[in-house]
Write an enzyme that holds these catalytic residues in place. Structure first.
Site: not given
Ligand code: ADP
Length: 267
Positions: A38, A65, A91, A157, A161, A192
């Protein structure tokens, strides 16, 4: 869950929170060694602790990512640490706010595409180098019901997707003969909690968020939001040998909401 992922190694991007966190813990509970990743270090490390406390094996690597070097390093670090890579769960994602297209700033559109689509491309690309050498591997992409339909105020978004969905099918075509599988999950409205925003909300914001969540629950024929674990169960199945003849599949976990007209904007 009865799926056995012993001796398998998985990367789950964006697994510090929400669905990704649930997928990582479920993979860990099924016996996989999990590389949690993350941009949020504390959140990712919390997921690692959860997996370890549950008797599993996990480590954390911070990676954005959307950055090629970081995506490549994530794959390399995982193989170095665990000796293999068998499962990639793309994800990590961002929402992009609630705007109609003419209101979206170009840079904000780019960011959604960069994280959601380019991030999926990059992590898959570097994982594929390893999978092709190994002769096995599978990818599970977190898409969305918003990639199947046009949902209000979510242009970037929805587009990102939808692209992930057809990329999943396309990869199934290109790499099927290499024994590699690619599938996508389309979650509907998932509970969530109030996530990272919860502690920061004023009482008014909390009430508004609660109303949105109740409305979302009502839109799904099953009459409730899913728990993240209900999405994670599918991810574990798709990643396991139980799904050995599934590739290019796009599977909804949405309480039936995309089967009806009673579907719209929850917030
Ligand atoms: P959902 O409720 O759909 O699961 P969240 O926002 O809770 O969505 O989770 C998405 C995760 O992806 C978060 O932990 C966020 O920090 C992570 N995230 C967002 N952008 C990036 C990125 N560029 N690289 C890696 N992780 C990311």
């Amino acid at each position: 869950m009865t799926e056995n992922l012993q001796h398998k190694t998985a990367i789950v991007t964006g697994s510090g929170n929400g669905i990704g966190r649930a997928i990582a813990t479920a993979l860990g509970a099924a016996g996989a060694r999990v590389m949690v990743s993350d941009v949020l270090v504390d959140d990712g490390e919390r997921t690692v602790r959860e997996i370890i406390d549950n008797g599993g094996e996990a480590a954390f690597t911070a990676a954005d990512v959307s950055d090629a070097d970081q995506a490549q390093a994530l794959v390399r670090t995982t193989v170095e640490r665990f000796g293999s890579l068998d499962i990639l769960v793309n994800n990590a994602g961002v929402g992009g706010g609630k705007l109609r297209l003419h209101e979206i700033e170009p840079a904000d559109f780019d960011r959604v595409i960069d994280v959601n689509l380019r991030g999926t491309f990059l992590c898959t690309k570097y994982a594929l180098h390893h999978f092709l050498e190994q002769g096995s591997g599978c990818v599970v992409n977190t898409a969305s019901t918003y990639g199947l339909i046009g949902a209000p105020n979510a242009a970037a978004y929805c587009a990102s997707k939808a692209a992930i969905i057809n990329l999943t099918r396309q990869l199934a075509v290109d790499y099927g003969h290499d024994g590699l599988r690619f599938n996508a999950i389309c979650p509907g409205y998932i509970d969530t909690g109030l996530g990272r925003r919860g502690p920061q909300l004023s009482p008014e914001e909390f009430d508004a968020a609660t109303a949105i969540r109740e409305k979302a629950a009502g839109m799904q024929p099953l009459g409730r939001q899913a728990q993240p674990s209900e999405v994670a169960n599918l991810a574990v199945f798709l990643a396991s040998d139980s799904a050995s003849f599934m590739t290019g599949s796009i599977v909804t976990v949405d309480g039936g909401c995309t089967t009806t007209f009673n579907y719209g904007e929850a917030s």
